[in-house]
Design an enzyme around this catalytic site. Sequence first.
Site, PDB file in Angstrom:
ATOM      1  N   TYR A   1       0.835  -1.207   0.000  1.00 30.33           N
ATOM      2  CA  TYR A   1       0.000   0.000   0.000  1.00 30.33           C
ATOM      3  C   TYR A   1       0.874   1.263   0.000  1.00 30.33           C
ATOM      4  O   TYR A   1       1.543   1.566   0.982  1.00 30.33           O
ATOM      5  CB  TYR A   1      -0.971   0.011   1.192  1.00 30.33           C
ATOM      6  CG  TYR A   1      -1.922  -1.170   1.224  1.00 30.33           C
ATOM      7  CD1 TYR A   1      -2.109  -1.978   0.098  1.00 30.33           C
ATOM      8  CD2 TYR A   1      -2.636  -1.488   2.368  1.00 30.33           C
ATOM      9  CE1 TYR A   1      -2.972  -3.063   0.124  1.00 30.33           C
ATOM     10  CE2 TYR A   1      -3.510  -2.567   2.403  1.00 30.33           C
ATOM     11  CZ  TYR A   1      -3.665  -3.357   1.272  1.00 30.33           C
ATOM     12  OH  TYR A   1      -4.516  -4.422   1.305  1.00 30.33           O
ATOM     13  N   HIS A  50       0.208 -12.013   0.589  1.00 28.06           N
ATOM     14  CA  HIS A  50      -0.798 -11.152  -0.048  1.00 28.06           C
ATOM     15  C   HIS A  50      -1.575 -11.830  -1.186  1.00 28.06           C
ATOM     16  O   HIS A  50      -2.786 -11.727  -1.273  1.00 28.06           O
ATOM     17  CB  HIS A  50      -0.129  -9.876  -0.558  1.00 28.06           C
ATOM     18  CG  HIS A  50      -1.036  -8.689  -0.597  1.00 28.06           C
ATOM     19  ND1 HIS A  50      -0.603  -7.420  -0.426  1.00 28.06           N
ATOM     20  CD2 HIS A  50      -2.368  -8.576  -0.804  1.00 28.06           C
ATOM     21  CE1 HIS A  50      -1.621  -6.575  -0.523  1.00 28.06           C
ATOM     22  NE2 HIS A  50      -2.707  -7.253  -0.759  1.00 28.06           N
TER      23      HIS A  50
END
Length: 283
Positions: A53, A112
Amino acid sequence: MKQVELKNGMTVPAIGQGTWRIGDDAAIREREAEALRTGIDCGMTLIDTAEMYGYGKSELVVGDAIKPYDRGKLFIVSKVLPQNAGRKNMRRSCEESLKRLGTDYLDLYLYHWRGPIPLSETVDCLRELKECGLIRDWGVSNFDTADMRELAQLKHGGNCLAVQDLYHIGSRGTEFSLHPYLRKNNIAFMAYCPLAINGTLRSGIMNNTVLRNIASAHNASVQQIMLAWVIRGGNTIAIPKSSSKQHTLENAAAADILLSDEELEQLDREFPAPDREIPLDIE
Ligand code: NAP
C-alpha cells in the site's frame, strides 16, 4: 464492540480498519491518522495494512497513528508481496514493515496473493518469522478453497490463522465452499472491500431498495447495514477503510446492528448466495 475468537486464543474486533490508499495523498495524512485513532478509540483495534500500500506509505501512517497506544491492545496485520514471499526477501520485507510501523512484531502476517515462489517455501519462511518473534501468527490472502486444501497438505500449513478475501453483500462466492471449510478448520475469515468500494456492482448495491429500507428501519446507512451483514456469522472480520472520522464512527457503530432473520432472508432474496463454486473476486 463485537469480537471474533481466533484459534490462537486471541480475540479481535469483528470490525477492524483497512488502509489501502491511506498515505497516498500527503495533504490528508494527518486526517487519515486521526481517523485511525478515532477507530482505535471506538474499539476497532485491528488495523490491516501491507507493504504494497503506497509502497510503505500506508504503514508509515499506521505507525504514526498507533504511537500513543499500548501496543499490546492493538492487532496489527501486514502483508508480504508475492515476489518477497520466499527465502531471499521475506525477512527483510517483514523487518522493513516493522520499521515503518514502529513496532517490533506483527500480530498477523499475510501472504498477499500467490506468486511464483513455492508455497512450501513461503510457509517455511512464515514459520521461521514466527519462531523468531517477528510475527505472532500468519495467514494468507486471495486464496480459494483449492488453495487452502493445498496449504493444508504442507507440513506446517495447518497453522494458518486467517484468510483474507474479497467479500461483500454483492460478492458472496466465498460462501459456497470456503466459509464451511474455514469454520470446520477453525480459521478466521477477513472480508476485504466489505463496502464494495469498486465496480459497477457498487451503485446497484447502494441504490437497492431492500437495503435502503432496512437501513432506514435501523436508522443507519446502507454501508452500516453492509458491515453488519458481513460480520453476522461470528467468524468474519470486516476491514472497511475510512479516511474520515465520521465514516469511522459509523463503521464502529455498525458492529452493534443486529439484523433480524426476516431482514437476512430479504437480503438473501435480493443478493442470493452462490449455488456453485465461483472463482474468487479479486481487487
Ligand atoms: P472498502 O473498505 O470496501 O471501501 C472503502 C471506501 O468506502 C472508501 O472510499 C471510504 O471512503 C468509503 N467508506 C468507508 N466507510 C464509509 C461509510 N461509513 N459510509 C460511506 N462510505 C464509507 O474498500 P477497500 O479499502 O478496498 O477494502 C478495505 C480494506 O481491505 C483495504 O483498505 C485493505 O486494508 C484491505 N484490502 C485487501 C486486499 C487484499 O488483496 N488482501 C485487497 C483490497 C483491500 P473514505 O476513505 O472517504 O472514508
